[in-house]
Design an enzyme around this catalytic site. Structure first.
Site, short mmCIF file in Angstrom:
data_model
loop_
_atom_site.label_atom_id
_atom_site.label_comp_id
_atom_site.label_asym_id
_atom_site.label_seq_id
_atom_site.Cartn_x
_atom_site.Cartn_y
_atom_site.Cartn_z
N ARG A 1 43.35 40.06 45.06
CA ARG A 1 43.48 39.93 46.30
C ARG A 1 44.36 41.48 47.00
NH1 ARG A 1 48.28 35.10 44.85
NH2 ARG A 1 45.97 35.00 43.77
N LYS B 1 47.09 39.92 30.17
CA LYS B 1 46.52 38.89 29.48
C LYS B 1 46.41 38.17 28.10
CE LYS B 1 43.28 38.04 34.18
NZ LYS B 1 43.65 37.01 34.21
#
Ligand code: BES
Ligand code: ZN
Ligand code: ZN
Length: 497
Positions: A349, A275
């Site tokens: 996920r 990120k």
């Protein structure tokens, strides 16, 4: 903070400050007028000159100069009477307690005598509001640590109020608010002090003190179970992953009525798909879903509804290193499905897939997962509400009803069949990124692959779990989002089993 419920006339109350409510556009209450008479009518005059309007969040402090047993009167606004309800009151109580705590009042009384709400609702929302609204994460300040800590709040009811039902409301309000504040503590803790092991230790201690069963799988147990999702995400970190399981048994049956699954990435750097730096620090909050499930389970154990629930929290860091998974890698999940990694930053996920599969294998009849899953969801809603997704409208309506009841907002987003194309992979069963559009929905569709068509609701709390400003009973930082909903849902479902 100690919260007491008493029945008393406002004139005789002893405290540092007595808070008196005013509705917008309405006359001062009978009791407030009586107090005002002792103060020479200064409040009536403010009202007449429209300096006091009664708007939500409005607060006027009046020094009683020895004319009343309390040193200060705090006149606070409740907004328009026709818009008033339990949620509005919880927010007002939050604003009030935060404002008074900042002024360093230690003993506060709040007059609830003329409020148009049932005694149990009043006590629940007042106690919840003040506890959540005056929350602060103080642990790391080296000075002024006691500033703004309220010692005691007296909720003062009128003589017709039902004290027994108010006490019930108080207990529930406190248990829920304490769970919310404890989730906030977990979220606000820097990730280096809230590793998967730290979170697992917290869950174990909570289980011991509240009578939950607790099991924690370590890395070798995860290997045995073939949990390639959580293992894959965890392999780039020096911190060992933990798979936390809390079990609440509220009825005499082998059936597993519900599973709550919470994402606990204790730090999400993005992994090899790193990120950007600017907001990366906020990713200490990427375990908010897991924190919510753990603390809600603790509250449920105290409230004892007749339902059996499993709380499942896969916990790991997501870090870049020479051992980390790489874009293009293929993981084999616990369910047997293979997943091609397109971004190592779509890690939530992957760990949830193993946890949802575990819930199915344990026989969960229905499940709710809570996760700070997508930036896409927070871009849609900001912090105004969480995204809701489902494969079962009937179950979804129960989750939304529980949210409404507890003052939380969930807004449904679609899981269109058409989007399923987007998570197809050329080399594996599915891939972990859908593409540039509909990111919140494709993430949900990914999760749906692991619920075996059982009733399932996914709550994306990416925008609601960590707040950038105070508002009502919400404060800047970790919010405890979805804790009240998970508790209410358990209580509601227990009634219809
Ligand atoms: N933890 C983030 C989602 C997030 C973003 C939560 C902002 C709270 C605030 C998640 O793991 C993530 O990075 N998701 C990616 C997915 C993408 C790579 C498909 C995202 O949303 O950008
Ligand atoms: Zn991520
Ligand atoms: Zn994440």
């Amino acid at each position: 903070m100690e919260i007491k419920i008493v029945k008393q006339r406002p004139q005789s109350i002893m405290a540092d400050v007595l808070a008196m409510p005013v509705f917008e556009g309405q006359d001062l209450s009978f009791e407030l007028k009586e107090l005002d008479a002792k103060l020479g009518g200064c409040i009536g005059e403010m009202k007449a000159k429209a300096e006091l309007k009664g708007k939500t969040g409005e607060l006027h402090l009046v020094n009683t100069l020895g004319n009343l047993p309390v040193r200060y009167l705090a006149v606070f606004g409740l907004g328009k009477a026709d818009k008033f309800n339990a949620d509005e009151f919880r927010k007002s109580a939050g604003e009030l307690s935060r404002a008074l705590s900042k002024k360093s009042f230690k003993n506060i009384a709040i007059w609830l005598g003329e409020m148009p709400l049932a005694a149990d609702v009043l006590a629940e929302t007042a106690s919840g509001g003040v506890l959540m609204g005056s929350y602060r994460f103080r642990k790391y300040f080296t000075s002024g640590n006691e500033n703004g800590i309220i010692d005691e709040i007296k909720l003062v009811l009128g003589d017709k109020a039902d004290l027994a039902s108010a006490s019930q409301g108080l207990i529930k309000g406190q248990i829920v608010a304490e769970a919310v504040c404890s989730a906030r503590d977990l979220v606000n803790e820097p990730s280096s002090n809230m590793t998967p092991t730290d979170l697992a230790d917290f869950a174990r201690r909570l289980a011991e003190s509240s009578g939950l069963d607790c099991e924690i799988f370590n890395e070798s147990q995860l290997l045995e179970k073939g949990m390639g999702g959580i293992l894959g995400v965890g392999q780039g970190s020096c911190q060992a992953p933990k798979f936390i399981i809390l079990k609440y048994t509220g009825r005499d049956s082998d059936e597993l009525d519900m599973a709550y699954v919470g994402k606990a990435i204790t730090f999400d750097s993005g992994g090899i798909s790193l990120k950007p730096w600017d907001k990366m620090w906020e990713m200490k909050s990427d375990m908010s879903g897991g924190a919510a499930v753990i603390t809600a389970m603790g509250a449920i154990a105290k409230l004892r509804p007749a339902i059996n629930i499993l709380g499942i929290v896969p916990a790991t860091e997501n870090m870049p290193s020479g051992c980390a998974i790489k874009p293009g890698d293929i993981l084999r999940m616990a369910s047997g499905k293979t997943v091609e990694i397109h971004s190592t930053d779509a890690e939530g996920r992957l760990i949830l897939a193993d946890a949802l599969d575990y819930a199915c294998k344990q026989g969960a009849k229905q499940m709710v997962d809570v996760a700070t899953l997508t930036g896409a969801c927070s871009r849609i809603f900001g912090s105004a509400c969480s995204g809701g997704f489902t494969n079962n409208d009937e179950f979804y309506s129960k989750v939304v009803a529980a949210a409404k009841q507890s003052g939380e907002c969930i807004w449904q987003l679609p899981t269109f069949e058409e989007y399923k194309e987007m998570i197809k992979s050329d080399v594996a069963d599915i891939k972990n990124v859908g593409g540039p559009v509909a990111g919140a929905s494709t993430a949900a569709l990914f999760l749906e692959e692991f619920v075996e068509n059982r009733p399932w609701v996914h709550l994306d709390i990416a925008g609601t779990a960590y707040l950038d400003k105070d508002n009502g009973y919400q404060v800047k930082g970790g919010s405890g989002a979805s804790v009240p909903t998970l508790i209410s849902l358990a209580l509601n479902i227990a009634k219809i089993l």
